[in-house]
Write a protein that holds these residues in place. Sequence first.
Motif, PDB file in Angstrom:
ATOM      1  N   ALA A  38       0.823  -1.213   0.000  1.00 12.40           N
ATOM      2  CA  ALA A  38       0.000   0.000   0.000  1.00 12.40           C
ATOM      3  C   ALA A  38       0.858   1.265   0.000  1.00 12.40           C
ATOM      4  CB  ALA A  38      -0.932  -0.007   1.215  1.00 12.40           C
ATOM      5  N   PHE A  39       1.932   1.268   0.780  1.00 13.65           N
ATOM      6  CA  PHE A  39       2.787   2.455   0.816  1.00 13.65           C
ATOM      7  C   PHE A  39       3.545   2.644  -0.489  1.00 13.65           C
ATOM      8  CE2 PHE A  39       2.383   2.737   5.499  1.00 13.65           C
ATOM      9  CZ  PHE A  39       2.151   4.110   5.574  1.00 13.65           C
ATOM     10  N   LEU A  40       4.014   1.557  -1.094  1.00 11.86           N
ATOM     11  CA  LEU A  40       4.680   1.679  -2.391  1.00 11.86           C
ATOM     12  C   LEU A  40       3.706   2.223  -3.440  1.00 11.86           C
ATOM     13  CD1 LEU A  40       6.761  -1.641  -2.482  1.00 11.86           C
ATOM     14  CD2 LEU A  40       7.619   0.676  -2.108  1.00 11.86           C
ATOM     15  N   ALA A  41       2.470   1.763  -3.386  1.00  7.98           N
ATOM     16  CA  ALA A  41       1.460   2.247  -4.333  1.00  7.98           C
ATOM     17  C   ALA A  41       1.186   3.733  -4.125  1.00  7.98           C
ATOM     18  CB  ALA A  41       0.172   1.443  -4.186  1.00  7.98           C
ATOM     19  N   SER A  42       1.213   4.169  -2.870  1.00  5.38           N
ATOM     20  CA  SER A  42       0.959   5.583  -2.596  1.00  5.38           C
ATOM     21  C   SER A  42       2.088   6.471  -3.095  1.00  5.38           C
ATOM     22  CB  SER A  42       0.768   5.796  -1.087  1.00  5.38           C
ATOM     23  OG  SER A  42       2.000   5.655  -0.380  1.00  5.38           O
ATOM     24  N   GLU A  43       3.248   5.872  -3.399  1.00 13.27           N
ATOM     25  CA  GLU A  43       4.390   6.624  -3.921  1.00 13.27           C
ATOM     26  C   GLU A  43       4.500   6.487  -5.438  1.00 13.27           C
ATOM     27  OE1 GLU A  43       5.875   8.686  -2.240  1.00 13.27           O
ATOM     28  OE2 GLU A  43       5.354   8.116  -0.190  1.00 13.27           O
ATOM     29  N   THR A  44       3.360   6.356  -6.097  1.00 15.80           N
ATOM     30  CA  THR A  44       3.208   6.311  -7.563  1.00 15.80           C
ATOM     31  C   THR A  44       3.815   5.064  -8.194  1.00 15.80           C
ATOM     32  OG1 THR A  44       5.234   7.515  -8.203  1.00 15.80           O
ATOM     33  CG2 THR A  44       3.308   8.844  -7.602  1.00 15.80           C
ATOM     34  N   GLY A  82     -10.154 -22.574 -18.043  1.00 13.09           N
ATOM     35  CA  GLY A  82      -9.737 -21.798 -19.197  1.00 13.09           C
ATOM     36  C   GLY A  82      -8.887 -20.583 -18.878  1.00 13.09           C
ATOM     37  N   VAL A  83      -8.438 -20.464 -17.619  1.00 13.75           N
ATOM     38  CA  VAL A  83      -7.615 -19.330 -17.221  1.00 13.75           C
ATOM     39  C   VAL A  83      -6.167 -19.604 -17.600  1.00 13.75           C
ATOM     40  CG1 VAL A  83      -6.804 -17.905 -15.307  1.00 13.75           C
ATOM     41  CG2 VAL A  83      -9.146 -18.770 -15.315  1.00 13.75           C
ATOM     42  N   THR A  84      -5.576 -18.730 -18.367  1.00 10.58           N
ATOM     43  CA  THR A  84      -4.189 -18.926 -18.800  1.00 10.58           C
ATOM     44  C   THR A  84      -3.293 -17.739 -18.470  1.00 10.58           C
ATOM     45  OG1 THR A  84      -4.700 -18.038 -20.994  1.00 10.58           O
ATOM     46  CG2 THR A  84      -4.874 -20.437 -20.693  1.00 10.58           C
ATOM     47  N   ALA A  85      -3.880 -16.616 -18.087  1.00  9.13           N
ATOM     48  CA  ALA A  85      -3.086 -15.423 -17.841  1.00  9.13           C
ATOM     49  C   ALA A  85      -3.407 -14.837 -16.471  1.00  9.13           C
ATOM     50  CB  ALA A  85      -3.345 -14.365 -18.917  1.00  9.13           C
ATOM     51  N   LEU A  86      -2.371 -14.310 -15.816  1.00  9.47           N
ATOM     52  CA  LEU A  86      -2.545 -13.705 -14.495  1.00  9.47           C
ATOM     53  C   LEU A  86      -3.500 -12.518 -14.557  1.00  9.47           C
ATOM     54  CD1 LEU A  86      -1.470 -14.012 -11.575  1.00  9.47           C
ATOM     55  CD2 LEU A  86       0.347 -12.411 -12.164  1.00  9.47           C
ATOM     56  N   ALA A  87      -3.468 -11.796 -15.663  1.00  8.86           N
ATOM     57  CA  ALA A  87      -4.320 -10.609 -15.800  1.00  8.86           C
ATOM     58  C   ALA A  87      -5.808 -10.940 -15.682  1.00  8.86           C
ATOM     59  CB  ALA A  87      -4.043  -9.931 -17.138  1.00  8.86           C
ATOM     60  N   GLU A  88      -6.186 -12.192 -15.914  1.00  4.35           N
ATOM     61  CA  GLU A  88      -7.599 -12.573 -15.882  1.00  4.35           C
ATOM     62  C   GLU A  88      -8.164 -12.620 -14.469  1.00  4.35           C
ATOM     63  OE1 GLU A  88      -8.744 -15.888 -18.457  1.00  4.35           O
ATOM     64  OE2 GLU A  88      -6.724 -15.832 -19.314  1.00  4.35           O
ATOM     65  N   ILE A  89      -7.321 -12.715 -13.474  1.00  4.46           N
ATOM     66  CA  ILE A  89      -7.831 -12.835 -12.097  1.00  4.46           C
ATOM     67  C   ILE A  89      -7.494 -11.628 -11.238  1.00  4.46           C
ATOM     68  CG2 ILE A  89      -7.678 -15.352 -12.171  1.00  4.46           C
ATOM     69  CD1 ILE A  89      -5.203 -14.523 -10.002  1.00  4.46           C
ATOM     70  N   ILE A  90      -6.711 -10.687 -11.757  1.00  3.17           N
ATOM     71  CA  ILE A  90      -6.257  -9.541 -10.960  1.00  3.17           C
ATOM     72  C   ILE A  90      -7.429  -8.634 -10.604  1.00  3.17           C
ATOM     73  CG2 ILE A  90      -4.947  -7.377 -11.129  1.00  3.17           C
ATOM     74  CD1 ILE A  90      -2.753  -8.933 -12.530  1.00  3.17           C
ATOM     75  N   VAL A  91      -7.436  -8.183  -9.351  1.00  2.00           N
ATOM     76  CA  VAL A  91      -8.485  -7.302  -8.843  1.00  2.00           C
ATOM     77  C   VAL A  91      -7.846  -5.974  -8.446  1.00  2.00           C
ATOM     78  CG1 VAL A  91     -10.261  -6.993  -7.078  1.00  2.00           C
ATOM     79  CG2 VAL A  91      -9.768  -9.290  -7.969  1.00  2.00           C
ATOM     80  N   ARG A  92      -8.415  -4.869  -8.901  1.00  2.00           N
ATOM     81  CA  ARG A  92      -7.931  -3.544  -8.489  1.00  2.00           C
ATOM     82  C   ARG A  92      -8.504  -3.222  -7.110  1.00  2.00           C
ATOM     83  NH1 ARG A  92      -6.147   0.968 -11.145  1.00  2.00           N
ATOM     84  NH2 ARG A  92      -4.772  -0.605 -12.080  1.00  2.00           N
ATOM     85  N   VAL A  93      -7.637  -2.971  -6.123  1.00  2.29           N
ATOM     86  CA  VAL A  93      -8.109  -2.704  -4.765  1.00  2.29           C
ATOM     87  C   VAL A  93      -7.861  -1.259  -4.330  1.00  2.29           C
ATOM     88  CG1 VAL A  93      -7.965  -5.080  -3.966  1.00  2.29           C
ATOM     89  CG2 VAL A  93      -5.944  -3.633  -3.825  1.00  2.29           C
ATOM     90  N   ARG A  94      -6.851  -0.613  -4.911  1.00  2.00           N
ATOM     91  CA  ARG A  94      -6.548   0.785  -4.617  1.00  2.00           C
ATOM     92  C   ARG A  94      -5.910   1.387  -5.864  1.00  2.00           C
ATOM     93  NH1 ARG A  94      -8.612  -0.975  -0.746  1.00  2.00           N
ATOM     94  NH2 ARG A  94      -8.402  -0.454   1.466  1.00  2.00           N
ATOM     95  N   GLU A  95      -5.767   2.687  -5.894  1.00  2.00           N
ATOM     96  CA  GLU A  95      -5.025   3.305  -6.975  1.00  2.00           C
ATOM     97  C   GLU A  95      -3.587   2.793  -6.942  1.00  2.00           C
ATOM     98  OE1 GLU A  95      -3.842   7.735  -8.721  1.00  2.00           O
ATOM     99  OE2 GLU A  95      -4.885   7.530  -6.785  1.00  2.00           O
TER     100      GLU A  95
END
Length: 491
Positions: A38-44, A82-95
């Motif tokens: 969370a702190f790394l994300a807050s630093e852009t 049928g899931v083959t890519a990590l991007a298919e399960i990623i959830v956005r939780v914060r900016e």
Amino acid sequence: MISGPASVRERRLWMRTIAIVNQKGGCGKTTTAINLSAFLASETRRVLLIDMDPQGHATLGLLRDPSQLEKTVYEVLTHEQGVTALAEIIVRVRENLDLAPADVLLSALPEKLRETPGKENKLSEVLEEIRKDYDYVIVDCPPSVGLLTFNALKACTEAIIPVEPSFFSLQGIARQMETLDLLATTAGHNIKARALITLYTGRSDFAKAVAEEIRKHLGDRSFNTVIRFSLKLPEAVGHGLPIAEFSPRSSGCADYRALAREVLADEPPKFAPSRVEEDPEEAIAPAPAAALEQAESPLEPRMQVSPPIPVIGEGLFTVETPRAREEANSLPPAAVLEQAESFLESRMPAAPPMPINGEGLFTSEAPGAREETIPPALAAVFEQAESPLERRIQASPPMPVNGGVRFTIEAPGARSVQLAADFNDWVADEMQSRDGIWTKVVPLPPGRYHYRYVVDGGWQTDPLNVHLEPTPWGGYNSVFVLEGNNGNKVH
């Protein structure tokens, strides 16, 4: 924020992968993964937190309702549904902060991939797909050695090993270093590993000695940052929030901000931040520099916080009482109490031989350090009461108190709350309620204990204790450990 950050296009030419790992549970591993991310994300920084623990604690600590998830890391690594890519399960939780969630199904992965060639490289392979999308990938590992942990370590080039100052932690960190050495020998994969002291109280000579021993043996392979014990940290996890959002004035927030600062300092020179700016409203005020420079030894005995009392002259505080009373009266009671709690957390007695996280929180009767200012709005409160924290009991994980261990749970609408545990043969004992907080003090010897609460007939785990273990009949028990004759809680 960071002064002079690199452009997104430039930064995406590299990606740091960091495993948060320790074979021993109860050391603040998931708490570290969540709050560092969370702190790394807050630093852009664009951050992906991957939950590789079948208990799914990182998922629980960021998503309020993980039951709605249909696909997790398990499906990505096994290519099921049928899931083959990590991007298919990623959830956005914060900016700037995404989550790759996990649940108990992940525990079946070792058996599922038992005959699969290259099974230890599955996570490394899927990370290649998102390398240009993130600056940091943080992997929360399970508290065990096995295929899941080896997948995480093979996918990462760095490791943070949270370690609480206890006897068992010394053995645990030694085993963890052996695992990393084995990985380097057998797979030719070297990891830059650093230990992080967590759950530090400073109230126990034993804890201070263990912390010093860790520092002595690991040297620069340990962080300067120390994560102090703070009730706000498990509370934040229980509410599904990073500590910066749940309690920005707490010591836990200051400590994890300092850890993020250290991690950012290790970025490639072109991208390293020149300065991390802090919100003055959120920062814990440092003690005078003279107290740090002139103290003979940070391990020498210091003034105990029991409770903070303004003292004039050679003491540690100076107070403008009329102004303090005026400011205190202008604040709502809840705001005063929140400031008091955060201030008391910051006044930890004694510490390992190091400045704690650059926050300057040592207390020392150094001749040149005559003043250390109490927040003015609190001084009048401290004059009128022995301790603001004595006015109410807050819900928390099991806590050692005079007479035993205090169990607390917040259930304001409940008609009956009981405590059931292995130490009472799972016979539910009644708890007492005050202002919606149910409590019970139980005298216990040192040991490891399982417990659950029974709220109006419904059995549940402790919502503020992140340490759980599955039961033979299904479900989970909350777990805590008392260490030593002085009853210090380890987890």
